[in-house]
Design a protein around this motif. Structure first.
Motif, short mmCIF file in Angstrom:
data_model
loop_
_atom_site.label_atom_id
_atom_site.label_comp_id
_atom_site.label_asym_id
_atom_site.label_seq_id
_atom_site.Cartn_x
_atom_site.Cartn_y
_atom_site.Cartn_z
N PHE A 329 0.97 -1.28 0.00
CA PHE A 329 0.05 0.02 0.06
C PHE A 329 0.90 1.08 0.06
CE2 PHE A 329 0.91 -0.23 4.53
CZ PHE A 329 0.68 0.81 4.94
N PHE A 330 0.32 2.35 -0.47
CA PHE A 330 1.07 3.62 -0.36
C PHE A 330 0.41 4.62 0.45
CE2 PHE A 330 -0.63 3.30 -4.57
CZ PHE A 330 -1.14 4.50 -4.87
N PHE A 331 0.93 5.74 0.85
CA PHE A 331 0.48 6.80 1.57
C PHE A 331 0.83 8.06 1.72
CE2 PHE A 331 3.08 3.92 4.10
CZ PHE A 331 3.83 5.01 4.77
N GLY A 332 0.08 9.17 1.77
CA GLY A 332 0.69 10.59 1.58
C GLY A 332 -0.19 11.48 2.52
N ALA A 333 0.30 12.63 2.80
CA ALA A 333 1.57 12.94 2.49
C ALA A 333 2.58 12.87 3.67
CB ALA A 333 1.61 14.62 2.33
N HIS A 334 3.86 12.50 3.43
CA HIS A 334 4.56 12.17 4.60
C HIS A 334 5.79 13.05 4.19
CE1 HIS A 334 7.17 9.69 7.59
NE2 HIS A 334 5.83 9.18 7.77
N PRO A 335 6.36 13.33 5.55
CA PRO A 335 7.73 14.35 5.57
C PRO A 335 9.00 13.35 5.20
CG PRO A 335 7.09 14.06 7.64
CD PRO A 335 5.94 13.44 6.92
N ALA A 336 10.01 13.74 4.95
CA ALA A 336 11.47 13.15 4.88
C ALA A 336 11.78 12.84 6.33
CB ALA A 336 12.32 14.07 4.20
N GLY A 337 12.18 11.64 6.54
CA GLY A 337 12.52 11.25 7.60
C GLY A 337 11.56 10.88 8.72
N ALA A 338 11.43 11.02 9.97
CA ALA A 338 10.57 10.54 10.84
C ALA A 338 9.53 11.65 10.94
CB ALA A 338 11.07 10.29 12.29
N ALA A 339 9.60 12.69 11.75
CA ALA A 339 8.71 13.95 11.69
C ALA A 339 8.90 14.96 10.64
CB ALA A 339 8.64 14.36 13.41
N GLY A 340 10.15 14.97 10.11
CA GLY A 340 10.55 16.10 8.89
C GLY A 340 10.51 17.54 9.46
N GLN A 341 11.11 17.69 10.74
CA GLN A 341 11.16 18.88 11.29
C GLN A 341 12.57 19.44 10.57
OE1 GLN A 341 9.12 20.60 12.72
NE2 GLN A 341 7.98 18.81 13.00
N PRO A 342 13.04 20.71 10.73
CA PRO A 342 13.91 21.50 9.80
C PRO A 342 15.48 20.58 9.56
CG PRO A 342 12.80 23.19 10.66
CD PRO A 342 12.28 21.79 11.33
N ILE A 343 15.88 20.29 10.85
CA ILE A 343 17.39 19.69 10.71
C ILE A 343 17.12 18.34 10.23
CG2 ILE A 343 19.06 18.97 12.33
CD1 ILE A 343 18.38 21.04 14.41
N GLU A 344 16.17 17.52 10.83
CA GLU A 344 15.98 16.27 10.19
C GLU A 344 15.83 16.41 8.63
OE1 GLU A 344 13.65 11.96 11.16
OE2 GLU A 344 12.63 13.88 11.69
N PHE A 345 14.97 17.18 8.17
CA PHE A 345 14.81 17.42 6.97
C PHE A 345 16.05 17.71 6.08
CE2 PHE A 345 14.50 20.63 3.38
CZ PHE A 345 13.65 19.94 2.56
N VAL A 346 17.09 18.40 6.51
CA VAL A 346 18.10 18.70 6.11
C VAL A 346 19.05 17.51 5.90
CG1 VAL A 346 20.53 19.74 6.10
CG2 VAL A 346 18.23 21.11 6.50
N LYS A 347 18.93 16.66 7.07
CA LYS A 347 19.75 15.38 7.05
C LYS A 347 18.99 14.09 6.16
CE LYS A 347 20.86 11.46 10.33
NZ LYS A 347 20.78 11.02 11.51
N SER A 348 17.76 14.38 6.13
CA SER A 348 17.13 13.01 5.52
C SER A 348 16.72 13.22 4.03
CB SER A 348 15.77 12.63 6.15
OG SER A 348 16.17 12.47 7.20
N ILE A 349 16.35 14.48 3.46
CA ILE A 349 15.90 14.61 2.04
C ILE A 349 16.83 13.97 1.11
CG2 ILE A 349 16.79 17.15 1.91
CD1 ILE A 349 13.25 15.72 0.71
N PRO A 350 16.29 13.29 0.14
CA PRO A 350 17.15 12.83 -1.08
C PRO A 350 17.42 14.10 -1.90
CG PRO A 350 15.03 11.90 -1.26
CD PRO A 350 14.91 12.73 -0.08
N LEU A 351 18.48 14.28 -2.58
CA LEU A 351 18.75 15.27 -3.51
C LEU A 351 18.34 15.30 -4.71
CD1 LEU A 351 22.36 16.18 -2.37
CD2 LEU A 351 20.43 17.06 -1.42
N MET A 352 17.70 16.11 -5.26
CA MET A 352 17.47 16.14 -6.93
C MET A 352 18.78 16.00 -7.61
SD MET A 352 14.65 19.20 -7.26
CE MET A 352 13.17 19.25 -6.13
N LYS A 353 18.54 15.32 -9.00
CA LYS A 353 19.66 15.34 -9.73
C LYS A 353 20.35 16.90 -10.02
CE LYS A 353 21.09 13.58 -14.38
NZ LYS A 353 20.56 13.11 -15.75
N GLY A 354 21.76 16.89 -9.91
CA GLY A 354 22.21 18.20 -10.14
C GLY A 354 22.36 19.08 -8.96
N ILE A 355 22.09 18.43 -7.72
CA ILE A 355 21.88 19.33 -6.53
C ILE A 355 23.20 18.77 -5.58
CG2 ILE A 355 20.88 19.98 -4.34
CD1 ILE A 355 19.80 21.62 -6.77
N PRO A 356 24.09 19.51 -5.12
CA PRO A 356 25.22 18.96 -4.57
C PRO A 356 24.95 18.78 -2.75
CG PRO A 356 25.67 21.22 -4.98
CD PRO A 356 24.39 21.04 -5.57
#
Length: 521
Positions: A329-356
């Motif tokens: 099954f699939f579900f949304g909308a979910h944040p990156a990481g666990a709760a997706g707060q700012p620091i965790e977002f920076v740590k967890s978000i996968p990068l788009m192509k071309g983004i260092p």
């Protein structure tokens, strides 16, 4: 034990530094290899990806609260699907009907929020959920609207998060600090705020948290006597008991039984037929991300204010020519990481192509994306195989000198086919929602990155093919029980926590009856 007064909304302390996870390199960890002919390829001081909660409450201290009953088909998986090459699919020794009263008990004990009337093909329920479903945020409503445009039937995921004041606890304040955190007001249910607090009122109950159990003792062939443990100072203690219940998560249930070798059980307790550790299985999972031209703010609100699509669960859909069994099954909308707060977002978000991963472009990506994205996540089913198992690593050890549990595991060939089936459906939803960019989700996680690991002490009727009976009692041992999802013969794509809880109530009632009849003590 963690107290509510000690809980804070501290990103660094909890999801980043993982202070709710008490397992350290000194006592925890695991190793991995892809197959039985390979040497150990990775050694991990902590179990990777899996938030391996140690101590009272275990992983429920930091869980997100997703609550599902397994499908009736899960309990008769072998009858439904038959066997596959190298497969170890098995029927459970109990049925959905056996467990249904205990599912209900769990839901009312923990205060599950949900609405079964919105859930397509929901298994029979003797009572409705005790609380209404969580209110959905903008991002989850956006996901639901896009899904409906494609003919899907999204509904609020049932969750152990209070939407009303319940049994002396306050409702959620929609703070957004759920998964990866303890709740500051106890609105997120777990065993710490239900079972353990209640048990602490009993003068006959003693909770010992400063103990590391590494051996179960036996002085006769069919009975255990107690455990040997170590405190934080290194002092060894031996505790005796009439009944022992091993409930240390999948890896350490297996680890403790195998480590407790003795003259009566030379291969480990319960391992007379080589079944301890066998048939490990877990959830393949992946997430696809969408970036939008309007604010989604997916980090606001509880971690499981999500809408689920379950049209492709188990045997609900036509598998003809798909070359895989079971479903997901699939579900949304979910944040990156666990709760997706700012620091965790920076740590967890996968990068788009071309983004260092650093520098001005990375900073611009973070600033633009944080409030205008969400993830669609999928949980899939991988059938148990004879070739996947847990044993003791002959070389790798933890900081105390004990062998690490070693995982021998690779995904079945069906997982790639299942991924190819689900991935386009998830991207189509993002396209229907007018996502400007779509990225991520190119494959499921690596086999050592764990999601709901199960099996290893399978329950069953035949001692030559399982470790315990239908009540979790180890075959041939009068007074030893195992609890948790290491008992699962076969997995559902749904999250396992509610089934773990229902099984625990099922087992507890059986043990209580046996005690009252004088059979166990």
């Amino acid at each position: 034990m963690v107290e509510t007064k000690d809980v804070t909304m501290d990103e660094l302390r909890f999801p980043i530094r993982q202070n709710l996870l008490w397992a350290t390199p000194r006592v925890g960890g695991m190793s991995w290899r892809p197959h039985s002919r390979a040497a150990t390829q990775h050694v991990f001081p902590r179990i990777p990806s899996l938030l391996d909660g140690w101590g009272p409450g275990g992983s429920m201290n930091h869980w997100g609260g997703a609550c599902w009953r397994f499908e009736p088909a899960t309990f008769k998986a072998l009858d439904v699907w038959g066997q596959i090459p190298d497969g170890a699919i098995a029927n459970w020794p109990l049925s959905y009907g056996d467990l249904e009263p205990y599912y209900t008990k769990f839901e009312y004990r923990f205060g599950i929020s949900g609405d079964a009337s919105q859930m397509p093909n929901e298994p029979p329920m003797s009572r409705p959920f005790p609380l209404p479903p969580l209110e959905q945020g903008y991002a989850s409503k956006h996901f639901a609207e896009a899904s409906r445009m494609l003919g899907y039937r999204p509904f609020p995921m049932p969750a152990a998060i209070l939407t009303r004041d319940y049994q002396g606890r306050k409702r959620t304040g929609f703070c957004g600090f759920c998964m990866g955190y303890e709740c500051t007001v106890d609105a997120k249910s777990n065993t710490r705020v239900t079972e353990i607090k209640e048990a602490m009122k009993n003068p006959n109950f003693t909770l010992l948290t400063d103990r590391y159990v590494f051996k179960i003792t036996m002085s006769s062939p069919n009975r255990v006597d107690g455990v040997v443990c170590m405190d934080s100072s290194g002092t060894v203690h031996e505790l005796t008991a009439n009944i022992i219940i091993v409930a240390a998560n999948t890896f350490y249930n297996v680890w403790l039984l195998l480590l407790s070798r003795n003259p009566y059980a030379p291969g480990g307790i319960g391992n007379q037929y080589g079944q301890v550790g066998m048939y490990f299985h877990q959830h393949p999972s992946f997430g696809v991300f969408g970036f939008f031209d309007q604010r989604m703010d997916v980090h606001i609100g509880p971690s499981h204010t999500v809408m689920a699509i379950t049209d492709f669960m188990e045997n609900r859909f036509d598998h003809k020519e798909l070359e895989f069994i079971m479903g997901g099954f699939f579900f949304g909308a979910h944040p990156a990481g666990a709760a997706g707060q700012p620091i965790e977002f920076v740590k967890s978000i996968p990068l788009m192509k071309g983004i260092p991963a650093w520098g001005p472009k990375f900073k611009a990506f973070v600033a633009q994306t944080f409030s205008r994205y969400y993830m669609i996540n999928a949980l899939l089913t991988d059938p148990p195989l004879k070739t996947n198992f847990i044993d003791l690593d002959p070389h790798a050890k933890n900081g105390l000198g004990f062998p690490l549990p070693r995982l021998t595991f690779s995904w079945s060939p069906m997982v790639a086919k299942m991924h190819r089936f689900f991935y386009p459906k998830m991207t189509e939803v993002l396209q229907a929602g007018n996502a400007l960019k779509i990225w991520g989700g190119s494959d499921v996680q690596s086999p050592w990155q764990l999601s709901h690991p199960s099996g290893g002490t399978r329950m069953g009727e035949n001692p030559e093919e399982s470790v315990t009976d239908r009540y979790g009692k180890v075959h041939g041992i009068h007074n030893l029980f195992v609890a948790g999802n290491s008992l699962f013969p076969t997995m559902s794509a749904f999250n396992p926590t509610e089934t773990i809880g229902a099984l625990a109530y099922w087992q507890a009632e059986y043990i209580k009856k046996r005690v009252f009849h004088g059979d166990l003590i």
